[in-house]
Design an enzyme around this catalytic site. Structure first.
Site, PDB file in Angstrom:
ATOM      1  N   CYS B 146      32.869 104.493  52.003  1.00 53.85           N
ATOM      2  CA  CYS B 146      32.007 104.315  50.858  1.00 53.85           C
ATOM      3  C   CYS B 146      32.470 103.001  50.160  1.00 53.85           C
ATOM      4  O   CYS B 146      31.439 102.152  49.884  1.00 53.85           O
ATOM      5  CB  CYS B 146      32.300 105.436  50.031  1.00 53.85           C
ATOM      6  SG  CYS B 146      34.007 105.923  49.990  1.00 53.85           S
ATOM      7  N   ASN B 308      28.524 107.482  46.878  1.00 54.40           N
ATOM      8  CA  ASN B 308      29.395 107.354  47.887  1.00 54.40           C
ATOM      9  C   ASN B 308      29.156 108.456  48.728  1.00 54.40           C
ATOM     10  O   ASN B 308      29.556 108.518  50.155  1.00 54.40           O
ATOM     11  CB  ASN B 308      31.045 107.821  47.395  1.00 54.40           C
ATOM     12  CG  ASN B 308      31.069 108.868  46.633  1.00 54.40           C
ATOM     13  OD1 ASN B 308      30.221 109.285  45.552  1.00 54.40           O
ATOM     14  ND2 ASN B 308      32.020 109.731  46.764  1.00 54.40           N
TER      15      ASN B 308
END
Lengths: 344, 344, 344, 344
Positions: B146, B308
């Site tokens: 992420c 994310n």
């Protein structure tokens, strides 16, 4: 012994906080609180934590004669009104940027110029950890700005020691919504402002000038709005020219801060709270400072956290006033933080 | 034409998001979702947005034979189980860090080593904007992390152009609580995690290795937890060796991203939303990228924002799988963000 | 004159708050703080606001001999340990539910029964606004529960006047995450707990019994978790048998509360803060109480707001202890709330 | 087959959401979006999730001729402009309160009267679960209000069965900040609005009239602002005259809702999400409805949760328009919620 004080701009957030601190201050008595839009309203009408205070906002046109005048007005007001403020009070403590910088240059670069440049030299910067000795007896104190205060407290111990002044320093700041003041506006409304990580000043933030002026560092500064109301957290990425160890850093920071009443070193360890966090100092005049060392990139990361309304504004103003008046520096500023605490 | 898929680790956040994407995907059919603690529970028991899905978690011990297996398990599981995963599926898409890095070196530095280093070379990094052409037909896709994804998307256009590789780059990341996964624990509990600006990895973050491996940049990386659930925002402070203009930057970024289906340039202008913000891409596979130029310090500030759980995990996994399978890259990923939106 | 005190269960939220209050208390000295999981850790390891306190958690197995023992342990512990507690201290102030109810009946209905029912009669309920006169000299004080305290403070003035006892009363409560304690767990993790309006106890909440016991009202109680850390807000929908005017209500509430040091009436008016709100009392021992009258449905809506960790637990415990000891009731409890303030 | 549509008031929150839904709608084409303050700005300037939409706000003075006009303007505008709206479009879908109530009486009691009372009879209330059969072919649809929709969906199955109409019903609603609209103002600013449990309408809320008009129930209604952006949660405390069992309730609610495409029953069970929660339906047109039974007080607690911008405004408007036009009712409304999700 008690000093009288007035707060100009008392319906704002910093002004309200000044009132909160002064009504419970052991050596200062709040006698006037002005507001240009809330005249005749009680302080508690705007500030619900002051409902028990028997005082109403008065017009800023008629200033009481006091020992201390705190100006918590928008930038530009103090330079326009400074003569009236100084006529009304022996000591003026200004929370705006109007007299913070020692030279007129940055006012021309970062602000809209300056109408009273002749006063800049005599104004005393109000960040006691930086220049406590200059404050006693000052006529005009210009309280350090919130983001600059967080940054300076993080970097100050390094200057002249780890930092010669020409190193690269990046300061990445995260701030709460109270920094925007009461004015509100579309970007500050709850639906728009909630949950953001908003780079509101990725470059060109005015506090660069303040850090440069007092630390002699040319920092690369960026400011982000995040979802909290109070708080400013500065992460300073520092690339020293030479090697520095964790032991060196502890020594440097302890030397600087072990006698400081409002600075706590929080650097590592175990538990949930291992580095400075603004929420643990919310409502207090405290600053947390910590650091971590990155061997791979030879980087030193310094983190500092304050409550922008307190150590970044009203608390620091009272601290500076205490020093200026010769009162105990911590008077009226002994509040302890909370745990647990959400997003104060 | 439809492909069958299973999700291993489906009771986690990324696993649940994979299920969400796959049950509505036009070309992939979800046939199995495993969980080591929620066997026989419906997907909706854990993920309330999947209450209408007629599927129960099964044990990871018995894997269905499928075209695609998504592994959304903690770091270390995939390297231990990769043979079983590859026996069960033609294509394994791994969301952990286990096969992300091309060499074993950083696994020894940042992780606990690697038990299957011989597979690292053939694993294909899954960040289509970086290496779309390597994905078709891949057996093992290792989806970009992420924070690394946010950073790489911000910096990629500069590499080889503005950045030669030896410049100083500071990446200051702010992330939501979903990055911590479902495990919880004391630091993740709401009373402790709310309202934080918590430097949880001021130095030594593992994604440094990923950025170095693919961009050839030795970035100084720091990660902060802030009060949101989904979202990662990377502020990259870049100090180019030579001069660069705003027009140059627009040209560089437009050249890189104008044909990208999931990347939006958001750089300045007026209005409330002038720079990338994670909340505007929450729930989507989109990335926002923007920049600002700081003439004083010759610094370029690049900001990028993703969700994310999506572009930083499940969404990117599906995007990479789409490319790997030869399906339309945007299939199943056309969700639009919300406005207003709080802290998704 | 100073009393010694210990806090059993000091690593929890209420226990930590007790420590915070006692270390700054003018008449009580904190000499022991126990924890079953954090033995030998400093208080500041768990509670970052207590980093300056030179005290470590000790085992609850060895209790110091003190004047006052505060038990901030989970329900059930105090009834098991009460003999040890009473051996160690002259006065035991219990924050759990174990001795709150005067009869064993509700313990059998709402809890898992009671092992020391013979002590229920002599235990004094600790909600000074309700029964201040019963507290001086008490051996065992059972501090009122958070939601019950909010409800009782709202309804108390009406009992016997507007309310005869058989009217319909609905109490709809909204509480912060600190009510769940430090234990955490999946539902308390930040990603799951953020942004909720979660009816966690739509029926069957234990505090119904407490309200019934002390007000003689059979309230219909529902509790919702909302996104804040501290705070409990009770909206009481009351349907009086006969007519009641706003003037009547002001008179009734003023008669009850005008001399109360910790209760503020906040009922209407203009401005942003027109009714009780938990965030304005966060960190304080104050309660705000207000009301509105609905002519159409002949309904009276009473709202009260407290900080559940303070007036709903530790603050009220200290207040009750002050009264029990004959110390000034407000000693150690003079903190003022903040403005602005987010979600403390 | 495609219908053309315009959105009047498109820079507001509901208006923006209408645009979001319409630009991706399979059977409706958005051809005009008006705004009185953002003329000539792109939709994306105000709504960052619409940056890819090639349309600019136009003045509301010149309305395009369309099949469908959605009016998302403040209360009062539609009754003033209804002739122009009906000249421009075959079907007007009004999201304001202007034509929601069948009689002029409540407009005089709760609003500022009504200038076009003769249209009230022909306007069709737009809450398809309540009156789906009345919508096909309607000229003027008045979409149900957000809090009324949440309440009606919770109570509707009980009417005529459990509820005869004269029972006591208390509806305690918690809403997000988007209900306040874009206007902002002091109370809506982030520092003031964060973390609140604010009883903004303890009595006298206008939606009482809407619930009374369509359910025939005289509810006692209170509305609280809590810290979320989207969402309305209604807790309905119902006191039936006779006994009712959990099995009865399941049967009643299943009979009402099992074929409803947008209503989910969520009533108990285990796991984190056991009752309706607004965050699980955020961004969707779904409603969650659940209930709990309180034997002690013979109370039934019904909880329902919606996204006020969607099922409480724009989503319901599109749903009603779909039914009115004879399009598939769920067209353009198939978004699924997120998990995890914070405070959308």
């Amino acid at each position: 012994m008690s000093y009288t004080a007035s707060v100009v701009g008392a319906s704002g957030f910093a002004g309200g906080e000044l009132c909160r601190l002064l009504v419970d201050h052991p050596a200062i008595e709040l006698v006037q609180a002005t507001s240009r839009g809330k005249e005749n309203r009680t302080l508690g009408h705007v500030h619900p934590n002051l409902r028990d205070v028997d005082l109403r906002f008065s017009s800023p046109e008629e200033l009481a004669s006091v020992d201390l005048l705190f100006a918590a007005t928008p930038h530009g007001v103090s330079m326009a009104e400074i003569d009236r403020f100084q006529d009304a009070a022996d000591t003026v403590v200004d929370l705006s940027a109007d007299f913070r910088l020692p030279d007129v240059g940055p006012y021309e670069e970062y602000y809209d110029g300056h109408s009273r440049p002749e006063l800049l030299e005599s104004a005393v910067y109000g960040l006691p950890e930086f220049n406590r000795e200059a404050l006693p007896g000052a006529d005009l104190v210009a309280v350090g700005g919130c983001n600059a205060t967080a940054s300076i407290l993080g970097l100050l111990p390094l200057v002249g020691d780890v930092l010669a002044g020409d190193e690269r320093v990046v300061v990445d700041v995260k701030v709460g919504s109270s920094e925007g003041g009461t004015g509100g506006g579309e970007a500050a409304s709850h639906p728009e402002r909630s949950g953001v990580v908003r780079p509101y000043a990725p470059t060109g933030h005015r506090h660069e000038a303040e850090i440069a002026a007092y630390l002699g560092l040319d920092v690369a500064f960026s400011a982000h709005a995040v979802d909290m109301v109070r708080g400013a957290s500065a992460t300073c990425h520092v690339f020293p020219d030479g090697p520095v160890s964790k032991a060196d850093l502890w020594e440097i920071y302890r030397d600087s801060y072990e006698d400081e009443p409002f600075v706590d070193l929080v650097a590592g360890g175990s538990g949930v709270y291992r580095y400075p966090e603004p929420k643990t100092v919310a409502g207090t005049n405290r600053a947390e400072v910590g650091f971590a060392l990155d061997p791979g990139s030879e980087r030193l990361v310094v983190v500092s956290a304050i409550d922008n309304v307190m150590k970044g504004a009203a608390g620091q103003a009272v601290q500076a006033a205490n020093v200026a008046l010769g009162v105990e520096e911590t008077a009226g500023l002994d509040a302890r933080g909370l745990h647990p605490v959400g997003s104060p």
